[in-house]
Design a protein around this motif. Structure first.
Motif, PDB file in Angstrom:
ATOM      1  N   GLY A  38      33.412  36.725  37.707  1.00 16.83           N
ATOM      2  CA  GLY A  38      34.364  36.257  38.699  1.00 16.83           C
ATOM      3  C   GLY A  38      35.268  37.367  39.185  1.00 16.83           C
ATOM      4  N   LEU A  39      35.013  37.864  40.400  1.00 13.90           N
ATOM      5  CA  LEU A  39      35.762  39.001  40.927  1.00 13.90           C
ATOM      6  C   LEU A  39      36.502  38.616  42.202  1.00 13.90           C
ATOM      7  N   GLY A  40      37.285  37.539  42.092  1.00 18.52           N
ATOM      8  CA  GLY A  40      38.102  37.108  43.214  1.00 18.52           C
ATOM      9  C   GLY A  40      39.413  37.867  43.267  1.00 18.52           C
ATOM     10  N   ALA A  41      40.424  37.249  43.870  1.00 17.93           N
ATOM     11  CA  ALA A  41      41.715  37.918  44.055  1.00 17.93           C
ATOM     12  C   ALA A  41      42.355  38.324  42.736  1.00 17.93           C
ATOM     13  N   MET A  42      42.095  37.563  41.659  1.00 16.69           N
ATOM     14  CA  MET A  42      42.630  37.898  40.344  1.00 16.69           C
ATOM     15  C   MET A  42      41.618  38.662  39.499  1.00 16.69           C
ATOM     16  N   GLY A  43      40.382  38.214  39.493  1.00 18.09           N
ATOM     17  CA  GLY A  43      39.376  38.802  38.632  1.00 18.09           C
ATOM     18  C   GLY A  43      39.067  40.252  38.951  1.00 18.09           C
ATOM     19  N   TYR A  44      39.052  40.592  40.231  1.00 20.03           N
ATOM     20  CA  TYR A  44      38.725  41.962  40.634  1.00 20.03           C
ATOM     21  C   TYR A  44      39.706  42.979  40.033  1.00 20.03           C
ATOM     22  N   PRO A  45      41.032  42.807  40.232  1.00 24.05           N
ATOM     23  CA  PRO A  45      41.956  43.778  39.619  1.00 24.05           C
ATOM     24  C   PRO A  45      41.973  43.705  38.099  1.00 24.05           C
ATOM     25  N   MET A  46      41.741  42.519  37.524  1.00 20.16           N
ATOM     26  CA  MET A  46      41.715  42.416  36.066  1.00 20.16           C
ATOM     27  C   MET A  46      40.551  43.222  35.491  1.00 20.16           C
ATOM     28  N   THR A 104      35.873  35.129  31.815  1.00 21.96           N
ATOM     29  CA  THR A 104      35.615  34.465  33.087  1.00 21.96           C
ATOM     30  C   THR A 104      36.918  34.197  33.818  1.00 21.96           C
ATOM     31  N   ASN A 105      36.902  34.430  35.137  1.00 20.16           N
ATOM     32  CA  ASN A 105      38.030  34.111  35.993  1.00 20.16           C
ATOM     33  C   ASN A 105      37.451  33.540  37.275  1.00 20.16           C
ATOM     34  N   LEU A 106      37.465  32.212  37.402  1.00 21.21           N
ATOM     35  CA  LEU A 106      36.703  31.531  38.438  1.00 21.21           C
ATOM     36  C   LEU A 106      37.596  30.594  39.252  1.00 21.21           C
ATOM     37  N   SER A 107      37.076  30.127  40.387  1.00 18.47           N
ATOM     38  CA  SER A 107      37.916  29.486  41.395  1.00 18.47           C
ATOM     39  C   SER A 107      38.336  28.062  41.067  1.00 18.47           C
ATOM     40  N   LYS A 132      30.159  36.497  19.035  1.00 17.12           N
ATOM     41  CA  LYS A 132      30.282  36.504  20.492  1.00 17.12           C
ATOM     42  C   LYS A 132      31.472  35.626  20.870  1.00 17.12           C
ATOM     43  N   ILE A 133      32.334  36.127  21.769  1.00 17.01           N
ATOM     44  CA  ILE A 133      33.542  35.410  22.167  1.00 17.01           C
ATOM     45  C   ILE A 133      33.529  35.193  23.679  1.00 17.01           C
ATOM     46  N   LEU A 134      33.734  33.961  24.105  1.00 21.50           N
ATOM     47  CA  LEU A 134      33.863  33.638  25.522  1.00 21.50           C
ATOM     48  C   LEU A 134      35.319  33.292  25.812  1.00 21.50           C
ATOM     49  N   VAL A 135      35.864  33.914  26.859  1.00 24.18           N
ATOM     50  CA  VAL A 135      37.298  33.845  27.154  1.00 24.18           C
ATOM     51  C   VAL A 135      37.492  33.310  28.566  1.00 24.18           C
ATOM     52  N   GLU A 136      38.037  32.109  28.676  1.00 24.99           N
ATOM     53  CA  GLU A 136      38.252  31.483  29.984  1.00 24.99           C
ATOM     54  C   GLU A 136      39.690  31.708  30.443  1.00 24.99           C
ATOM     55  N   THR A 137      39.853  32.472  31.543  1.00 29.78           N
ATOM     56  CA  THR A 137      41.187  32.849  32.015  1.00 29.78           C
ATOM     57  C   THR A 137      41.608  32.113  33.288  1.00 29.78           C
ATOM     58  N   SER A 138      40.764  31.217  33.795  1.00 32.42           N
ATOM     59  CA  SER A 138      41.076  30.496  35.030  1.00 32.42           C
ATOM     60  C   SER A 138      42.115  29.408  34.764  1.00 32.42           C
ATOM     61  N   THR A 139      42.587  28.782  35.848  1.00 33.13           N
ATOM     62  CA  THR A 139      43.456  27.617  35.730  1.00 33.13           C
ATOM     63  C   THR A 139      42.573  26.378  35.799  1.00 33.13           C
ATOM     64  N   ILE A 140      42.404  25.699  34.678  1.00 32.12           N
ATOM     65  CA  ILE A 140      41.512  24.542  34.598  1.00 32.12           C
ATOM     66  C   ILE A 140      42.262  23.357  34.000  1.00 32.12           C
TER      67      ILE A 140
END
Length: 367
Positions: A38-46, A104-107, A132-140
């Protein structure tokens, strides 16, 4: 979802940026393969900041493996930083099988659910043999976090944590985000020292329940969105009263100089509603819908959020109509454009404050 219980944050001192001690294995971070989806407005700079920080602070780090639904964004990041820092993944399956930590940083919730289903299917076909670690950083919505945790819990050596972030794209670019975490303790400890200070300035730990961090994120966004609504209302009142929004904005700077109030006030003051450079209104409406749902489930009325939601809908409808006739100034609106709703309700132009009378009314000289 269960009603949230009281969260004790007393163990997180204000001066402590990271509440977790460092992982015990020296050099362990060197060999980690990190994936970013996820390389949107937040994911890209992160993703960019994470890759650059690891280049500077980790001995011979592996390039960050990135994936985006629109591959051109991933290609742009690879071109910007170079092959030494970024590798573009061919598929989500590659991310799932090759990465030790997947961020992950998704819409929105539907996209998050679909991406995690694909990751889980890939891991079911090629079961992990190491941690293995999965890290969800979106607003859900919090219950989605529980759903994802259940989805991944049957996979061997696989852990899931929620880690939403607070901050606008400009804060993400400056690696100044506030990071909130909940879930498996050891996983949080590992990830906290990868993300802070690489992409954020502080980590807040909310315990083992993966629903807690998403709940906290909605509460925080409610405060921000409620503040935007209040600014919009007082700016509109000041325009109608002949005082003018500039004086009220200066008052905010003098009395309540919080960066969000100042920055979003600046956008409203100068009609800077370009969502491609801020927080897009569709994301704001998604968040406000989540907040209102949570408030309904908790029997906690939030009328300010109801008003903000309605005013964002008004702004989006006005923008859609302007786009139909070819008069839209922006391709996407920022959520600060909710001020258009308060303006129109008061009989003012929604998007062009230059049409308002915004000067202090001088007193008449009766002498």
């Amino acid at each position: 979802m269960d009603r949230p219980q009281h969260i004790n944050l007393l163990h997180v001192q204000p001066s402590v940026a990271n509440p977790f001690s460092r992982p015990t294995t020296p050099g362990h971070h060197d060999a980690l393969q990190i994936g970013f989806c996820g390389l949107g407005a937040m994911g890209y700079p992160m993703a960019s900041n994470l890759a650059k920080w690891r280049k500077q602070h980790v001995h011979q780090p592996l390039p960050i493996l990135v994936w985006n639904r629109t591959k051109a964004k991933a290609d742009d990041l690879a071109k910007e930083l170079g092959d030494e820092l970024i590798t573009v993944a061919d598929s989500l399956e590659q991310i799932a099988t090759e990465c030790d930590i997947i961020i992950t940083n998704l819409s929105n919730d539907d996209v998050v659910r679909n991406v995690y289903k694909k990751l889980a299917e890939a891991l079911q076909d090629d079961k992990p043999t190491k941690n293995k670690i999965l890290v969800e950083t979106s607003t859900i919505y919090p219950t989605l976090a529980a759903e994802l945790d259940t989805l991944l819990s049957s996979l061997p050596s696989t852990h899931f944590i929620t880690s939403p972030v607070f901050g606008a794209p400009s804060a993400a670019a400056a690696a100044h985000l506030l990071i909130v975490m909940s879930g498996d303790y050891r996983s949080k400890k590992e990830v906290a020292h990868i993300l802070c200070p690489a992409v954020g300035r502080k980590v807040i730990d909310l315990g083992g329940n993966v629903e807690k961090a998403p709940t906290f994120k909605l509460i925080g966004n409610a405060m921000i969105l409620g503040s935007l609504e209040l600014i919009a209302e007082v700016f509109t009142l000041s325009e109608k009263a002949g005082i003018g929004a500039p004086l009220v904005h200066q008052f905010i700077k003098d009395i309540m100089p919080a960066p969000p109030l100042i920055n979003y006030g600046e956008k409203m003051l100068h009609d800077q509603f370009d969502g491609s450079k801020g927080f897009a209104i569709d994301g704001g409406l998604k968040d406000s819908a989540h907040i209102r749902r949570l408030a309904t489930e908790m029997d906690a009325p939030m009328p300010a959020l109801d008003a903000a939601h309605h005013h964002m809908l008004t702004a989006r409808a006005l923008h859609a109509n302007a786009a139909r006739v070819g008069n839209a100034r922006f391709d996407v609106l920022d959520w600060s454009s909710l001020v258009a709703g308060t303006r129109v309700a008061a009989g003012l132009d929604g998007f062009d404050s230059s049409k308002h009378s915004n000067k202090v009314i001088p007193e008449k000289d009766d002498s």
